[in-house]
Design a protein around this motif. Structure first.
Motif, PDB file in Angstrom:
ATOM      1  N   SER A  82      13.881 -16.306  25.317  1.00  0.00           N
ATOM      2  CA  SER A  82      12.829 -15.763  26.170  1.00  0.00           C
ATOM      3  C   SER A  82      13.150 -15.790  27.658  1.00  0.00           C
ATOM      4  N   THR A  83      14.106 -16.617  28.065  1.00  0.00           N
ATOM      5  CA  THR A  83      14.446 -16.739  29.484  1.00  0.00           C
ATOM      6  C   THR A  83      15.962 -16.780  29.634  1.00  0.00           C
ATOM      7  N   PRO A  84      16.473 -16.580  30.853  1.00  0.00           N
ATOM      8  CA  PRO A  84      17.923 -16.697  31.053  1.00  0.00           C
ATOM      9  C   PRO A  84      18.472 -18.058  30.623  1.00  0.00           C
ATOM     10  N   ARG A  85      17.766 -19.137  30.937  1.00  0.00           N
ATOM     11  CA  ARG A  85      18.241 -20.460  30.526  1.00  0.00           C
ATOM     12  C   ARG A  85      18.247 -20.593  29.001  1.00  0.00           C
ATOM     13  N   ALA A  86      17.184 -20.088  28.396  1.00  0.00           N
ATOM     14  CA  ALA A  86      17.107 -20.155  26.931  1.00  0.00           C
ATOM     15  C   ALA A  86      18.226 -19.342  26.293  1.00  0.00           C
ATOM     16  N   ARG A  87      18.537 -18.181  26.867  1.00  0.00           N
ATOM     17  CA  ARG A  87      19.607 -17.349  26.305  1.00  0.00           C
ATOM     18  C   ARG A  87      20.966 -18.026  26.458  1.00  0.00           C
ATOM     19  N   LEU A  88      21.182 -18.699  27.581  1.00  0.00           N
ATOM     20  CA  LEU A  88      22.431 -19.430  27.776  1.00  0.00           C
ATOM     21  C   LEU A  88      22.547 -20.554  26.748  1.00  0.00           C
ATOM     22  N   ASN A  89      21.443 -21.258  26.501  1.00  0.00           N
ATOM     23  CA  ASN A  89      21.447 -22.325  25.507  1.00  0.00           C
ATOM     24  C   ASN A  89      21.620 -21.763  24.102  1.00  0.00           C
ATOM     25  N   PHE A  90      21.036 -20.587  23.845  1.00  0.00           N
ATOM     26  CA  PHE A  90      21.201 -19.927  22.545  1.00  0.00           C
ATOM     27  C   PHE A  90      22.675 -19.664  22.269  1.00  0.00           C
ATOM     28  N   GLN A  91      23.393 -19.199  23.295  1.00  0.00           N
ATOM     29  CA  GLN A  91      24.829 -18.926  23.128  1.00  0.00           C
ATOM     30  C   GLN A  91      25.587 -20.188  22.730  1.00  0.00           C
ATOM     31  N   SER A  92      25.283 -21.301  23.370  1.00  0.00           N
ATOM     32  CA  SER A  92      25.965 -22.557  23.040  1.00  0.00           C
ATOM     33  C   SER A  92      25.638 -22.997  21.615  1.00  0.00           C
ATOM     34  N   SER A  93      24.374 -22.846  21.223  1.00  0.00           N
ATOM     35  CA  SER A  93      23.981 -23.218  19.866  1.00  0.00           C
ATOM     36  C   SER A  93      24.670 -22.339  18.828  1.00  0.00           C
ATOM     37  N   LEU A  94      24.756 -21.043  19.118  1.00  0.00           N
ATOM     38  CA  LEU A  94      25.392 -20.122  18.182  1.00  0.00           C
ATOM     39  C   LEU A  94      26.879 -20.422  18.055  1.00  0.00           C
ATOM     40  N   ARG A  95      27.542 -20.709  19.173  1.00  0.00           N
ATOM     41  CA  ARG A  95      28.964 -21.052  19.098  1.00  0.00           C
ATOM     42  C   ARG A  95      29.185 -22.320  18.271  1.00  0.00           C
ATOM     43  N   ALA A  96      28.255 -23.263  18.374  1.00  0.00           N
ATOM     44  CA  ALA A  96      28.362 -24.485  17.565  1.00  0.00           C
ATOM     45  C   ALA A  96      28.232 -24.169  16.077  1.00  0.00           C
ATOM     46  N   LEU A  97      27.341 -23.228  15.730  1.00  0.00           N
ATOM     47  CA  LEU A  97      27.218 -22.808  14.337  1.00  0.00           C
ATOM     48  C   LEU A  97      28.485 -22.094  13.866  1.00  0.00           C
ATOM     49  N   MET A  98      29.006 -21.205  14.698  1.00  0.00           N
ATOM     50  CA  MET A  98      30.253 -20.511  14.357  1.00  0.00           C
ATOM     51  C   MET A  98      31.370 -21.507  14.068  1.00  0.00           C
ATOM     52  N   ASP A  99      31.427 -22.566  14.871  1.00  0.00           N
ATOM     53  CA  ASP A  99      32.479 -23.568  14.742  1.00  0.00           C
ATOM     54  C   ASP A  99      32.442 -24.262  13.386  1.00  0.00           C
ATOM     55  N   CYS A 100      31.265 -24.306  12.768  1.00  0.00           N
ATOM     56  CA  CYS A 100      31.155 -24.961  11.463  1.00  0.00           C
ATOM     57  C   CYS A 100      31.944 -24.219  10.391  1.00  0.00           C
ATOM     58  N   PHE A 101      32.034 -22.883  10.491  1.00  0.00           N
ATOM     59  CA  PHE A 101      32.856 -22.122   9.561  1.00  0.00           C
ATOM     60  C   PHE A 101      34.297 -22.009  10.063  1.00  0.00           C
ATOM     61  N   THR A 102      34.494 -22.031  11.374  1.00  0.00           N
ATOM     62  CA  THR A 102      35.849 -22.049  11.911  1.00  0.00           C
ATOM     63  C   THR A 102      36.601 -23.281  11.411  1.00  0.00           C
ATOM     64  N   ALA A 103      35.881 -24.357  11.137  1.00  0.00           N
ATOM     65  CA  ALA A 103      36.508 -25.569  10.597  1.00  0.00           C
ATOM     66  C   ALA A 103      37.258 -25.277   9.305  1.00  0.00           C
ATOM     67  N   LEU A 104      36.769 -24.343   8.505  1.00  0.00           N
ATOM     68  CA  LEU A 104      37.455 -23.968   7.268  1.00  0.00           C
ATOM     69  C   LEU A 104      38.766 -23.261   7.579  1.00  0.00           C
ATOM     70  N   ASP A 105      38.710 -22.347   8.528  1.00  0.00           N
ATOM     71  CA  ASP A 105      39.893 -21.578   8.920  1.00  0.00           C
ATOM     72  C   ASP A 105      40.962 -22.480   9.524  1.00  0.00           C
ATOM     73  N   GLU A 106      40.548 -23.511  10.251  1.00  0.00           N
ATOM     74  CA  GLU A 106      41.476 -24.371  10.967  1.00  0.00           C
ATOM     75  C   GLU A 106      41.972 -25.562  10.162  1.00  0.00           C
ATOM     76  N   ALA A 107      41.411 -25.800   8.991  1.00  0.00           N
ATOM     77  CA  ALA A 107      41.810 -26.954   8.190  1.00  0.00           C
ATOM     78  C   ALA A 107      43.309 -26.918   7.884  1.00  0.00           C
ATOM     79  N   ARG A 108      43.911 -28.105   7.773  1.00  0.00           N
ATOM     80  CA  ARG A 108      45.361 -28.191   7.547  1.00  0.00           C
ATOM     81  C   ARG A 108      45.755 -27.858   6.112  1.00  0.00           C
ATOM     82  N   PHE A 109      44.799 -27.590   5.257  1.00  0.00           N
ATOM     83  CA  PHE A 109      45.070 -27.284   3.852  1.00  0.00           C
ATOM     84  C   PHE A 109      44.399 -25.963   3.489  1.00  0.00           C
ATOM     85  N   PRO A 110      44.862 -25.289   2.447  1.00  0.00           N
ATOM     86  CA  PRO A 110      44.203 -24.061   1.991  1.00  0.00           C
ATOM     87  C   PRO A 110      42.835 -24.370   1.396  1.00  0.00           C
TER      88      PRO A 110
END
Length: 279
Positions: A82-110
């Motif tokens: 709803s606000t510029p600050r909220a949108r900036l925080n939304f971006q950080s939260s979304l990147r944190a969610l993305m990182d949860c699946f990136t963990a699969l891609d980055e794992a040292r094993f298949p």
């Protein structure tokens, strides 16, 4: 909720880890706390250095119906734009969610994904972040986000068109239509289609056993090289390969493999070992 409320995680003596979604009564939907639980489980396995391969499977009729719908109906700060600050925080939260699946891609094993029934919405984001996917005959795949008025945002749009023809990936994203198992096999989204969930899991665990029997150093190096080549050009990837190979080339490891091959015996490779922690 605790991780065990979403999945069970085991690892056997051969280094085959198995993460099994276990909320069939909720079609294995993903509430917000599922994502860090998955991330921490995968990164914990990687850091411990005993796992040689991870199988992700599920229970019940469907692999997963994706993000729990009640997540979108909440009024929490994570969804506030709803606000510029909220949108900036939304971006950080979304990147944190993305990182949860990136963990699969980055794992040292298949990571191998065994999919029965529906693989819908966020579940397809998860599956796309795995190394290889397999399906039962009743499986289907859907970019469900389009059907609920939003663009998919956890990696499926970025990863899917590197796995299957870009035009088909776009068709799925634009229409929200279901892709059945046989067409998923034809386009390369999955490596095999098995008759039912039991046959599917048996097949995937068999592939996992083949991987676990190889040098974990060679397998980890292969994943690093393949991921880099996917994201960079050939010249840059060849340069990276020269650096990677200089770091992991091990004549002792090759000796174990060659000796076992000549003797028609199973080689015994040491695990990768624990990642050092900064205290």
């Amino acid at each position: 909720m605790h991780p065990q409320d979403y999945f069970e995680l085991t690892i056997d003596a051969g280094g085959i880890a198995h993460l099994r979604l276990n909320r069939p009564e909720r079609m294995n939907t993903m509430a917000p706390s599922f994502f860090p639980a998955l991330r921490d489980a995968v990164r914990g396995l990687a850091d411990a250095g005993q796992a040689r391969v991870l199988v992700i499977s599920s229970t019940g009729r469907h692999f997963s119906a994706g993000m729990a719908l009640e997540t979108f109906g909440g009024d929490g700060a994570m969804l506030d734009t709803s606000t510029p600050r909220a949108r900036l925080n939304f971006q950080s939260s979304l990147r944190a969610l993305m990182d949860c699946f990136t963990a699969l891609d980055e794992a040292r094993f298949p990571i191998l994904c065994a999919i029965q029934g529906g693989c819908i919405g966020g579940a397809l984001d998860l599956a796309a972040a795995c190394d290889i996917r397999y399906a039962s005959a009743d499986a289907f795949f859907c970019v469900q986000e389009t059907n609920v008025g939003m663009a998919a945002d956890l990696g499926v749009l970025q990863r899917l068109q590197t796995i299957m023809p870009a035009g088909l990936a776009r068709e799925l994203a634009y229409t929200g239509e279901r892709l059945p198992a046989e067409r998923a096999l034809a386009c390369g989204l999955v490596n095999a289609v098995l008759p039912d969930a039991d046959a599917l899991l048996a097949h995937v665990l068999g592939v996992a056993a083949q991987i676990a029997a190889k040098s974990p150093l060679a397998v980890a190096g292969s994943k690093l090289a393949l991921n880099h080549a996917r994201d960079h050009g050939v010249a840059a990837s060849l340069q990276q390969m020269s650096l990677l190979q200089s770091a992991i080339f091990d004549t002792a490891e090759m000796g174990v493999a060659i000796t076992a091959w000549k003797a028609k015996a199973e080689p015994a490779f040491a695990p990768l070992g624990e990642v050092g922690k900064i205290s």
